[in-house]
Design an enzyme around this catalytic site. Structure first.
Site, PDB file in Angstrom:
ATOM      1  NE  ARG A 236     -13.316  -3.227  -4.077  1.00  0.00           N
ATOM      2  CZ  ARG A 236     -12.203  -3.716  -3.521  1.00  0.00           C
ATOM      3  NH1 ARG A 236     -11.467  -2.946  -2.746  1.00  0.00           N
ATOM      4  NH2 ARG A 236     -11.824  -4.955  -3.757  1.00  0.00           N
TER       5      ARG A 236
ATOM      6  CE1 TYR B 238      -3.137  -2.939   0.385  1.00  0.00           C
ATOM      7  CE2 TYR B 238      -3.266  -2.545   2.732  1.00  0.00           C
ATOM      8  CZ  TYR B 238      -3.633  -3.263   1.626  1.00  0.00           C
ATOM      9  OH  TYR B 238      -4.506  -4.328   1.774  1.00  0.00           O
TER      10      TYR B 238
ATOM     11  CG  HIS C 236      -1.501  -8.740   0.095  1.00  0.00           C
ATOM     12  ND1 HIS C 236      -1.013  -7.464   0.055  1.00  0.00           N
ATOM     13  CD2 HIS C 236      -2.841  -8.598   0.043  1.00  0.00           C
ATOM     14  CE1 HIS C 236      -1.991  -6.593  -0.012  1.00  0.00           C
ATOM     15  NE2 HIS C 236      -3.123  -7.261  -0.022  1.00  0.00           N
TER      16      HIS C 236
ATOM     17  CG  PHE D 102     -22.173   1.034  -3.777  1.00  0.00           C
ATOM     18  CD1 PHE D 102     -22.238   2.105  -4.657  1.00  0.00           C
ATOM     19  CD2 PHE D 102     -23.240   0.146  -3.739  1.00  0.00           C
ATOM     20  CE1 PHE D 102     -23.339   2.283  -5.484  1.00  0.00           C
ATOM     21  CE2 PHE D 102     -24.343   0.320  -4.555  1.00  0.00           C
ATOM     22  CZ  PHE D 102     -24.392   1.396  -5.431  1.00  0.00           C
TER      23      PHE D 102
ATOM     24  N   PRO E  57     -15.840  -4.572   3.832  1.00  0.00           N
ATOM     25  CG  PRO E  57     -15.838  -4.110   6.131  1.00  0.00           C
ATOM     26  CD  PRO E  57     -14.931  -4.163   4.930  1.00  0.00           C
ATOM     27  CG  LEU E  58     -18.613  -0.464   5.367  1.00  0.00           C
ATOM     28  CD1 LEU E  58     -18.147   0.880   5.910  1.00  0.00           C
ATOM     29  CD2 LEU E  58     -20.027  -0.779   5.865  1.00  0.00           C
TER      30      LEU E  58
END
Length: 318
Positions: A210, A58, A127, A212, A207-208
């Site tokens: 991304r 990242y 990963h 949306f 869990p959301l």
């Protein structure tokens, strides 16, 4: 925050964690503010959000530096710190090249510890599995980090049940991280039931959906120009419009139970198993508080059934 045991043999940690990727990579990079991110991570610890998740790719690499700055001094002992290895950074939004060679793992753990400013991580995760390297070899190198005291435990990400079993033949698997949300449920068929059976912690990323499922995105044009969601099929305008129906249902449940859509989406994820620890990402203090509050939201059997019945979203994940 309510706590749960991190798998059968792990420590007790807050049931909701914090994914740090978006602080330096992938989401609206132009608005990056490292000082704010440090404050958000420390605020998370104050709220009982102890699982702090990052990765070497990242940024690349800068995310671990920001997390390390946030956990300097007394903050480190309050965190359950997790990072990852196995992807060589590429373009933002691209998967990058996989490198599961033992040499890469041995080199990367030391580099991650240096950036994080610590002598160990609580969880070191593969990963992605490198198809060019037998998982037993990669996992053996991760096991070496445990033996050396550089990692307390090791985990996998985006794997099949067969791959988990192969890793288990070499060293215990503490956790599995994969995408899970109201619009991405693939792991419910085999992977999550297996981790539950084995007492392995499960870390749902995105869990959301991304962002949306929070109801904050209503059109493709709202996404920042440098946001990698612009490349994802579900966020293309026609698919996005179709997927708004899912958000509408989440909002209906949220209004009924007196919670926000984000809290309902997270509460549904939490209800999927004993050892499930979602790691929603945010760099905004009020969203952090909102996400943490999901730990106290109680969904009835009828609420869960209504959410279970949501249709499959339009568009693939990637």
């Amino acid at each position: 925050m309510r706590k749960a045991t991190f798998g059968t043999n792990g420590p007790e940690i807050g049931v909701i964690g914090l994914g740090c990727m978006g602080m330096t990579w992938a989401y609206d990079v132009q608005s990056r503010d490292d000082e704010n991110s440090v404050r958000v991570i420390r605020q998370a610890l104050d709220l009982g959000v102890t699982l702090i998740d990052t990765a070497d790719m990242y940024g690349p690499y800068t995310n671990e530096e920001v997390v390390g700055a946030a956990l300097a001094g007394p903050y480190r002992e309050r965190a359950f710190l997790a990072t990852k290895v196995g992807i060589v950074p590429g373009e933002v939004g691209q998967s990058g090249a996989r490198d599961g060679s033992p040499e890469h793992v041995r080199r990367s753990i030391d580099e991650s510890l240096r950036r994080l400013g610590t002598d160990h991580v609580d969880l070191y995760q593969l990963h992605r599995v490198d198809p060019a390297v037998p998982i037993e070899e990669t996992w053996g190198a991760l096991a070496e980090t445990v033996a050396a005291g550089k990692a307390r435990r090791i985990g996998l990400s985006e794997v099949t049940v067969e791959e988990i079993k192969r890793a288990q033949s070499v060293h215990p698997v503490a956790s599995v991280q994969s995408e899970l949300s109201l619009w991405t449920r693939d792991v419910l068929a085999e992977v999550l039931p297996y981790t539950e059976e084995q007492g392995i912690a499960f870390l749902p990323f995105s869990p959301l959906g991304r962002g949306f499922l929070t109801g904050s995105i209503s059109s493709f044009e709202e996404l920042p120009a440098d946001d990698f969601r612009r490349r994802l099929p579900r966020f293309q305008q026609d698919a996005l419009k179709a997927n708004l129906a899912l958000v509408g249902k989440v909002k209906e449940v949220a209004e009924r139970v007196g919670a926000t859509p984000a809290q309902v989406a997270l509460a549904w994820v939490l209800a999927q198993g004993r050892y499930v620890f979602p790691i929603p990402g945010t760099k905004t203090p009020r969203y952090l508080v909102d996400n943490a509050g999901a730990a106290e939201v109680v969904l009835s059997a009828a609420d869960l059934a209504e959410l279970d019945a949501l249709p499959t979203p339009t568009g693939e994940r990637y």
